[in-house]
Design a protein around this motif. Sequence first.
Motif, PDB file in Angstrom:
ATOM      1  N   GLU A   1     -37.498 -12.893 -63.401  1.00 11.44           N
ATOM      2  CA  GLU A   1     -36.072 -12.489 -63.685  1.00 11.44           C
ATOM      3  C   GLU A   1     -35.836 -14.079 -62.592  1.00 11.44           C
ATOM      4  N   ILE A   2     -35.713 -15.228 -63.054  1.00  7.60           N
ATOM      5  CA  ILE A   2     -35.158 -15.866 -62.112  1.00  7.60           C
ATOM      6  C   ILE A   2     -34.094 -16.808 -62.348  1.00  7.60           C
ATOM      7  N   THR A   3     -33.435 -16.340 -61.461  1.00  5.85           N
ATOM      8  CA  THR A   3     -31.715 -17.416 -60.725  1.00  5.85           C
ATOM      9  C   THR A   3     -32.570 -19.177 -60.877  1.00  5.85           C
ATOM     10  N   PRO A   4     -32.441 -19.727 -61.102  1.00  7.55           N
ATOM     11  CA  PRO A   4     -32.275 -21.966 -60.837  1.00  7.55           C
ATOM     12  C   PRO A   4     -31.232 -21.585 -59.840  1.00  7.55           C
ATOM     13  N   LYS A   5     -32.046 -22.299 -58.537  1.00  6.70           N
ATOM     14  CA  LYS A   5     -31.610 -22.383 -57.610  1.00  6.70           C
ATOM     15  C   LYS A   5     -32.311 -23.835 -57.493  1.00  6.70           C
ATOM     16  N   ARG A   6     -31.122 -24.145 -56.139  1.00  7.35           N
ATOM     17  CA  ARG A   6     -32.040 -25.747 -55.339  1.00  7.35           C
ATOM     18  C   ARG A   6     -33.438 -24.949 -54.716  1.00  7.35           C
ATOM     19  N   GLY A   7     -33.967 -26.241 -54.821  1.00  4.22           N
ATOM     20  CA  GLY A   7     -35.313 -26.218 -54.221  1.00  4.22           C
ATOM     21  C   GLY A   7     -34.956 -26.635 -52.116  1.00  4.22           C
TER      22      GLY A   7
ATOM     23  N   ILE B   1     -38.950 -25.700 -63.826  1.00  6.00           N
ATOM     24  CA  ILE B   1     -38.967 -24.104 -64.246  1.00  6.00           C
ATOM     25  C   ILE B   1     -38.614 -23.841 -65.893  1.00  6.00           C
ATOM     26  N   ALA B   2     -39.536 -23.591 -66.742  1.00  4.60           N
ATOM     27  CA  ALA B   2     -39.869 -22.949 -68.144  1.00  4.60           C
ATOM     28  C   ALA B   2     -38.676 -21.715 -68.249  1.00  4.60           C
ATOM     29  N   ILE B   3     -38.928 -21.120 -67.098  1.00  4.02           N
ATOM     30  CA  ILE B   3     -39.103 -19.480 -67.642  1.00  4.02           C
ATOM     31  C   ILE B   3     -38.059 -19.306 -67.361  1.00  4.02           C
ATOM     32  N   LEU B   4     -36.667 -18.019 -67.719  1.00  2.23           N
ATOM     33  CA  LEU B   4     -35.782 -17.596 -66.658  1.00  2.23           C
ATOM     34  C   LEU B   4     -36.026 -16.011 -67.091  1.00  2.23           C
ATOM     35  N   ARG B   5     -36.879 -15.241 -68.226  1.00  2.00           N
ATOM     36  CA  ARG B   5     -36.671 -13.955 -67.777  1.00  2.00           C
ATOM     37  C   ARG B   5     -38.177 -13.878 -69.081  1.00  2.00           C
ATOM     38  N   VAL B   6     -38.465 -13.013 -68.138  1.00  2.00           N
ATOM     39  CA  VAL B   6     -39.625 -11.918 -69.134  1.00  2.00           C
ATOM     40  C   VAL B   6     -39.426 -10.498 -69.404  1.00  2.00           C
ATOM     41  N   VAL B   7     -39.572  -9.997 -70.824  1.00  2.00           N
ATOM     42  CA  VAL B   7     -38.813  -8.753 -71.058  1.00  2.00           C
ATOM     43  C   VAL B   7     -40.308  -7.850 -71.839  1.00  2.00           C
ATOM     44  N   ASP B   8     -40.657  -6.595 -71.165  1.00  2.00           N
ATOM     45  CA  ASP B   8     -41.545  -5.805 -72.290  1.00  2.00           C
ATOM     46  C   ASP B   8     -40.918  -5.451 -73.572  1.00  2.00           C
ATOM     47  N   ASN B   9     -41.908  -4.587 -74.108  1.00  2.00           N
ATOM     48  CA  ASN B   9     -41.499  -4.107 -74.982  1.00  2.00           C
ATOM     49  C   ASN B   9     -40.502  -2.749 -74.618  1.00  2.00           C
ATOM     50  N   ASP B  10     -40.521  -1.857 -73.895  1.00  2.00           N
ATOM     51  CA  ASP B  10     -40.153  -1.385 -73.842  1.00  2.00           C
ATOM     52  C   ASP B  10     -38.564  -1.804 -73.167  1.00  2.00           C
ATOM     53  N   GLY B  11     -38.547  -2.711 -73.461  1.00  2.00           N
ATOM     54  CA  GLY B  11     -36.851  -3.049 -71.998  1.00  2.00           C
ATOM     55  C   GLY B  11     -36.774  -3.231 -70.787  1.00  2.00           C
ATOM     56  N   LYS B  12     -37.704  -2.758 -69.586  1.00  2.00           N
ATOM     57  CA  LYS B  12     -38.599  -3.190 -68.940  1.00  2.00           C
ATOM     58  C   LYS B  12     -38.507  -5.035 -67.946  1.00  2.00           C
ATOM     59  N   VAL B  13     -37.171  -5.115 -67.290  1.00  5.87           N
ATOM     60  CA  VAL B  13     -37.766  -6.476 -66.771  1.00  5.87           C
ATOM     61  C   VAL B  13     -38.561  -6.939 -65.754  1.00  5.87           C
TER      62      VAL B  13
ATOM     63  N   ASN C   1     -45.983 -44.311 -80.238  1.00  6.24           N
ATOM     64  CA  ASN C   1     -46.070 -42.472 -79.986  1.00  6.24           C
ATOM     65  C   ASN C   1     -44.642 -42.411 -79.123  1.00  6.24           C
ATOM     66  N   GLY C   2     -44.143 -42.034 -78.851  1.00  7.72           N
ATOM     67  CA  GLY C   2     -43.682 -40.969 -77.552  1.00  7.72           C
ATOM     68  C   GLY C   2     -43.315 -40.015 -77.234  1.00  7.72           C
ATOM     69  N   ALA C   3     -42.852 -39.824 -75.412  1.00  6.73           N
ATOM     70  CA  ALA C   3     -42.504 -38.582 -74.992  1.00  6.73           C
ATOM     71  C   ALA C   3     -41.423 -38.466 -74.325  1.00  6.73           C
ATOM     72  N   VAL C   4     -40.752 -37.848 -74.066  1.00  2.00           N
ATOM     73  CA  VAL C   4     -39.406 -37.056 -73.619  1.00  2.00           C
ATOM     74  C   VAL C   4     -39.431 -36.017 -72.417  1.00  2.00           C
ATOM     75  N   VAL C   5     -38.305 -36.038 -71.193  1.00  6.16           N
ATOM     76  CA  VAL C   5     -38.400 -34.906 -70.716  1.00  6.16           C
ATOM     77  C   VAL C   5     -36.834 -34.736 -70.262  1.00  6.16           C
ATOM     78  N   VAL C   6     -36.241 -33.907 -70.358  1.00  7.18           N
ATOM     79  CA  VAL C   6     -34.421 -33.558 -70.028  1.00  7.18           C
ATOM     80  C   VAL C   6     -34.965 -32.932 -69.322  1.00  7.18           C
ATOM     81  N   LEU C   7     -34.350 -32.894 -67.403  1.00  6.07           N
ATOM     82  CA  LEU C   7     -34.272 -31.859 -66.456  1.00  6.07           C
ATOM     83  C   LEU C   7     -32.558 -31.463 -66.310  1.00  6.07           C
ATOM     84  N   ASN C   8     -32.635 -30.091 -65.586  1.00  2.32           N
ATOM     85  CA  ASN C   8     -31.141 -30.343 -64.748  1.00  2.32           C
ATOM     86  C   ASN C   8     -31.593 -30.435 -63.328  1.00  2.32           C
ATOM     87  N   PRO C   9     -31.325 -31.824 -63.200  1.00  4.56           N
ATOM     88  CA  PRO C   9     -31.492 -32.129 -61.559  1.00  4.56           C
ATOM     89  C   PRO C   9     -31.643 -30.841 -60.104  1.00  4.56           C
TER      90      PRO C   9
END
Length: 636
Positions: free
Chosen positions: A530-536, A515-527, A342-350
């Motif tokens: 919303e995450i803007t990726p940035k340096r930690g 970070i795994a999630i950038l944006r979540v919108v509900d069924n009515d289109g309401k945001v 078996n094997g596993a991999v992770v790729v990130l934007n550092p």
Amino acid sequence: MVYMWKSRRRQRVSFDRNSSKVLSSKNIAKYSKWGFLGIVGLFIFLIIALPLMSFGLPSPDKVVRREGFSTKILDRNGKALYDIFDNERRTPINISDMPLYLKQATVAIEDKNFYTHSGFDILGTIRGLSRVFTRGYAQGGSTLTQQLVKNVLLSSERSALRKIKEFVLSVQIERKYTKDEILQMYLNEAPYGGTAWGVESASETYFGKNAKDLNLVESAILSGFPQLPSKYSPYSSTPKAYVGRTTDVLRRMREDGYITKDQENAALSELPEFKFQTKGSSFKAPHFVQHVQKILEERYGASVIEQGGLKVTTTLDLELQEKAQEIVAEEIANVEKQRITNGAVVVLNPETGEILSMVGSKRFDDPDYDGQVNVTTALRQPGSSFKPFTYASALKEGYTASTMVMDVETTFPGGEGLPDYNPVNYDGKYRGPVQMRYALGNSLNIPAVKFIAMVGIKNVLETAYEMGITSLPPTKETLSRVGLSLTLGGGEVRLLDLTGAYSAFFNGGTKAELIAILRVVDNDGKVLEEITPKRGKKVLDPQYAYIISNILSDNSARSDAFGANSQLNISGRQIAVKTGTTNDKRDNWTIGGNPQRAVGVWVGNNDNSPMLNVASGVSGASPIWRRIILESLAGL
């Protein structure tokens, strides 16, 4: 005498005729009476009973679904990964996104008079009710409107009473909504087999595409499913039953003038060998999707995720993910004889911590080695891949890359009641005086243990924890169970955390908040978010991050152990990389990258059995890492 007999006979005939006329008149009167009573009864039923019955019925407004929609997980470019749902996978779409062929095929096979009736078909209803007296239950004869009522507002019970309720609600719905609105609701609610409800989910399930992109054949196939999806679905026990049903759909479409004879024949020729999407193949990046689902459930609750119809844009790059999955499967197949399964991999934007790829196993659906276990989040021993945290701590304490240390046989006292500790190098040799650069580059064990002894175990734990190793907090409990062997991988870490922590070496010392999630919108289109990726935040002095990264990218500094042309040497690019293998060969790692990409790879066995043979920088994780780092950097 003869005359008298004839006379009496004429009288009897006349009497019989008059009697027949009287009886006929009586029958007419009788039937007229019952007919009149029937009309009066029907009038009373329509005027009084139906309105009274409607008080106990669901509101026709409820036919417009407000909940029960699956949550759609998308990659960063909007490509579908998976739908999370309770029991029914349902994704509503507008009728403008439904192809004309699909609408025509549905009307042709299910309700040819849809655009002219008022919600019910008299002949069909009579035919359905007549079954009550022949088979004990009512069935058949339902219009699209009635089917919509049954699917959304009523149960699937078969009875005359339910038919009457269905009739009342259908009339009410026809008065309230346009035909196109009703057709849209029907196509979003109809069952298409398994968990697929509605044409969008069905299209994704069977064809791997959006409903708006369906062609004539695909539209005709889907339109035939709702009548008996358990039979007509290609995933059922009768996988070819759809052919006969679709043939009927196409014939009806031609008879109603929707298609020509030539179009019908061309479509029929495709049916016998039509290729459907492999069952389950709509589940893309399964380990990552499950990781995202867990995060969403913690934030919004399981019921919202399963029925709220959220649209979630993630950080994943599906194209890179599929390539990484393919590489893992190919490379593991090459070394299975070495008992590496078996094997596993992770790729990130550092720079931002965005998870671009997460391969939790070589194949998610393989039961032979628990393929559904996500090894990227499982605790494993890191071997020598933990050493950079020791050397970073040493730099913080004033040591430098040129600091000299003796690589000689050394005994470290074990403390009260504990045995002495005698580390050895991977090859059993000693090299005498060596600089930190050489010691880290060639992954020597004795110098690493000397450095952790000099700077302190707690300081190393603090450095690793601040950089992202969450499984080893600098607490008394952790200190009570780890010792100097920590620097050689004596603690347990997660591949996801380890790759994230290494990112600080590549990006100049800032923590990569994963970070795994950038944006979540509900069924009515309401945001909703919303995450803007940035340096930690800064967790390591930039100069120390640079020194560690520089050492790990110095091919000459590791050439004694790995050779000048190992898998770790990426020509034309400065890539920092470190390997790690546990003493018992149960885990093998390669972690590396630059400011643009960080890639972490683990190989081994889920049951923790040892590998037969693995050589860091040559086999195991390194070939996988090399191929994926090159793939991830292509075009950058």
